[in-house]
Write an enzyme that holds these catalytic residues in place. Structure first.
Site, PDB file in Angstrom:
ATOM      1  N   PHE A 133       0.864  -1.186   0.000  1.00  0.00           N
ATOM      2  CA  PHE A 133       0.000   0.000   0.000  1.00  0.00           C
ATOM      3  C   PHE A 133       0.896   1.230   0.000  1.00  0.00           C
ATOM      4  CE2 PHE A 133      -2.343   3.556   1.676  1.00  0.00           C
ATOM      5  CZ  PHE A 133      -3.580   3.439   1.055  1.00  0.00           C
ATOM      6  N   ASP A 218       9.401   2.415   1.124  1.00  0.00           N
ATOM      7  CA  ASP A 218       8.281   3.195   1.635  1.00  0.00           C
ATOM      8  C   ASP A 218       8.265   3.055   3.153  1.00  0.00           C
ATOM      9  OD1 ASP A 218       5.869   4.159   2.535  1.00  0.00           O
ATOM     10  OD2 ASP A 218       4.691   3.333   0.880  1.00  0.00           O
ATOM     11  N   LYS A 247       3.617  10.569   7.772  1.00  0.00           N
ATOM     12  CA  LYS A 247       2.933  10.208   9.027  1.00  0.00           C
ATOM     13  C   LYS A 247       3.472  10.966  10.249  1.00  0.00           C
ATOM     14  CE  LYS A 247       0.624   6.104   7.569  1.00  0.00           C
ATOM     15  NZ  LYS A 247      -0.820   6.216   7.432  1.00  0.00           N
TER      16      LYS A 247
HETATM   17  C1  LIG Z   1       3.125   2.504   3.683  1.00  0.00           C
HETATM   18  C2  LIG Z   1       2.289   3.672   3.287  1.00  0.00           C
HETATM   19  N1  LIG Z   1       2.643   4.413   2.225  1.00  0.00           N
HETATM   20  C3  LIG Z   1       1.934   5.469   1.823  1.00  0.00           C
HETATM   21  C4  LIG Z   1       0.793   5.852   2.500  1.00  0.00           C
HETATM   22  C5  LIG Z   1       0.013   7.043   2.032  1.00  0.00           C
HETATM   23  O1  LIG Z   1       0.178   8.098   2.948  1.00  0.00           O
HETATM   24  P1  LIG Z   1      -0.874   9.301   2.983  1.00  0.00           P
HETATM   25  O2  LIG Z   1      -2.139   8.758   3.548  1.00  0.00           O
HETATM   26  O3  LIG Z   1      -0.210  10.325   3.895  1.00  0.00           O
HETATM   27  O4  LIG Z   1      -1.016   9.814   1.597  1.00  0.00           O
HETATM   28  C6  LIG Z   1       0.375   5.125   3.611  1.00  0.00           C
HETATM   29  C7  LIG Z   1      -0.848   5.473   4.345  1.00  0.00           C
HETATM   30  O5  LIG Z   1      -1.385   4.737   5.118  1.00  0.00           O
HETATM   31  C8  LIG Z   1       1.148   4.004   4.025  1.00  0.00           C
HETATM   32  O6  LIG Z   1       0.805   3.256   5.073  1.00  0.00           O
END
Ligand SMILES: Cc1ncc(COP(=O)(O)O)c(C=O)c1O
Length: 386
Positions: A133, A218, A247
């Site tokens: 994700f 990520d 985050k």
């Molecule tokens: C691993 C990961 N990458 C990217 C994102 C996307 O982040 P955002 O919600 O700040 O766009 C999330 C969101 O939960 C995430 O858990």
């Protein structure tokens, strides 16, 4: 106003994208949250990973108040004192020498890292993982795996492939001379709390090196102490080409970043950008948040508390639980049934928790949560999973 009144106002005016729980949170401190009627909850949602510091941390409040009174807006066409100080502090905390692009969210950090990978390699293809994700903008969504997020928005960005996570053979087959980058989470969060196997990141690094592709990690959810190190990649010895961060970066305020290994140098002026990137208010908040993480050893706290919590959850030996897994305070219980009724039962008992897919119950508390609260969470879990 009461919970019910506030709920009906939101329902009247929102576009309806978020399935919500019937509770209106109005205040927080540490790992505790209160609703509009004064009921307290133990927070194991942790702002979906944005509240590693805990709610209303005094150092964060002071930094935001001071900077708000001095300067809020300063786009990146100018230099700024708060930005310079934060960049220097973050660079010193990173596990490799780097340059940093500041943005506003996780999806934006992923989006930028994908663009940077194409820019740096001149290649089109991105290899991501099943159950990964990465966010919901078009580039990030193209890297995200689950069809429920992707399908309504087809066609997505071309040249993205997905391979099974923790499978180096499949990765080696997918990566070739057309591959700009491999994009991975060091622990898959939304995809069910699945940590990388020992050797997986090392193998991914080797495959990327063999094919001249970049390794993008990520760390939007795993970064800033969550897994027991400041960055999850530090559990391995791997040096990625880029980290995507967001985050908890600014203690819960909206901020993201791409950390680009120093060996890639600088990028062409004007190739990418964003109005709020490097905003002084966010930089002051992020600097204060980083100081708290370092001074209070939040990664160490996550490591110790996470080990304790995993042991206690393993000891539950509930017939409803298929597997308990996690790293630091990113913890998942894979259930044999759908998770939603269990989340509702926890809420009724004063504990807020998250799903990670249809049948994984995810605990993502602020890293400052104390053992008494963790014990209370375990007791409630034991009761509802009996
Ligand atoms: C691993 C990961 N990458 C990217 C994102 C996307 O982040 P955002 O919600 O700040 O766009 C999330 C969101 O939960 C995430 O858990």
């Amino acid at each position: 106003m009461q919970n019910t009144e506030l709920i009906s106002i939101e329902q009247r005016y929102e576009v309806g994208l978020y399935p919500k729980r019937p509770v209106t949170i109005v205040q927080g401190r540490g790992a505790h949250l209160w609703d509009a009627e004064g009921r307290m909850f133990i927070d194991c949602v942790g702002g979906q990973g944005a509240a590693n510091l805990g709610h209303s941390h005094p150092a964060l409040i002071a930094a935001v108040q001071d900077q708000a009174a001095r300067l809020i807006s300063c786009p990146e066409i100018f230099h700024n004192d708060q930005r310079a100080a934060y960049l220097e502090a973050l660079a010193a905390a990173l596990p490799f020498p780097a340059r940093i692009f500041l943005c506003n969210s996780g999806a934006e950090a992923i989006e930028a890292s994908l663009k940077f990978a194409r820019l740096l390699t001149g290649r089109p293809r991105i290899v991501a993982t099943m159950r990964g994700f990465h966010g919901r903008t078009f580039g990030a969504l193209s890297a995200t795996w689950d069809a429920k997020y992707r399908k309504p928005f087809m066609p997505l960005v071309p040249e993205f492939a997905h391979v099974p996570y923790n499978n180096l053979e499949a990765l080696a087959e997918a990566v070739n001379a057309q591959t700009a980058a491999v994009l991975l989470e060091p622990v898959q969060g939304e995809g069910g709390v699945r940590p990388a196997d020992a050797g997986y990141l090392e193998g991914a690094r080797r495959i990327c090196d063999e094919q001249g592709a970049l390794l993008l990690l990520d760390e939007v959810q795993t970064g800033f102490g969550r897994t027991g190190k400041l960055f999850a990649v530090e559990h391995s010895g791997v040096i990625p080409d880029m980290l995507a961060l967001a985050k908890s970066m600014a203690g819960g305020l909206p901020m993201g970043a791409v950390v680009l290994h120093e060996r890639h140098g600088t990028l062409p002026g004007g190739a990418h950008g964003t109005t709020f990137g490097g905003n002084p208010l966010l930089c002051a908040a992020a600097h204060a948040a980083l100081r708290v993480m370092q001074d209070d050893d939040l990664p160490g706290q996550a490591a110790e508390k996470g080990t304790w919590l995993l042991e206690r959850l393993h000891a539950l030996a509930s017939p409803q639980v298929r597997e308990v897994r996690g790293q630091g305070l990113l913890v998942g219980l894979e259930l044999k049934q759908r998770v939603q009724p269990y989340l509702s039962a926890l809420l009724e008992r004063g504990v807020l928790a998250l799903p990670a897919g249809p049948n994984v119950l995810r605990l993502l508390p602020p890293l400052v949560i104390d053992y008494a609260d963790l014990e209370t969470v375990v007791v409630h879990l034991a009761e509802i999973l009996r």
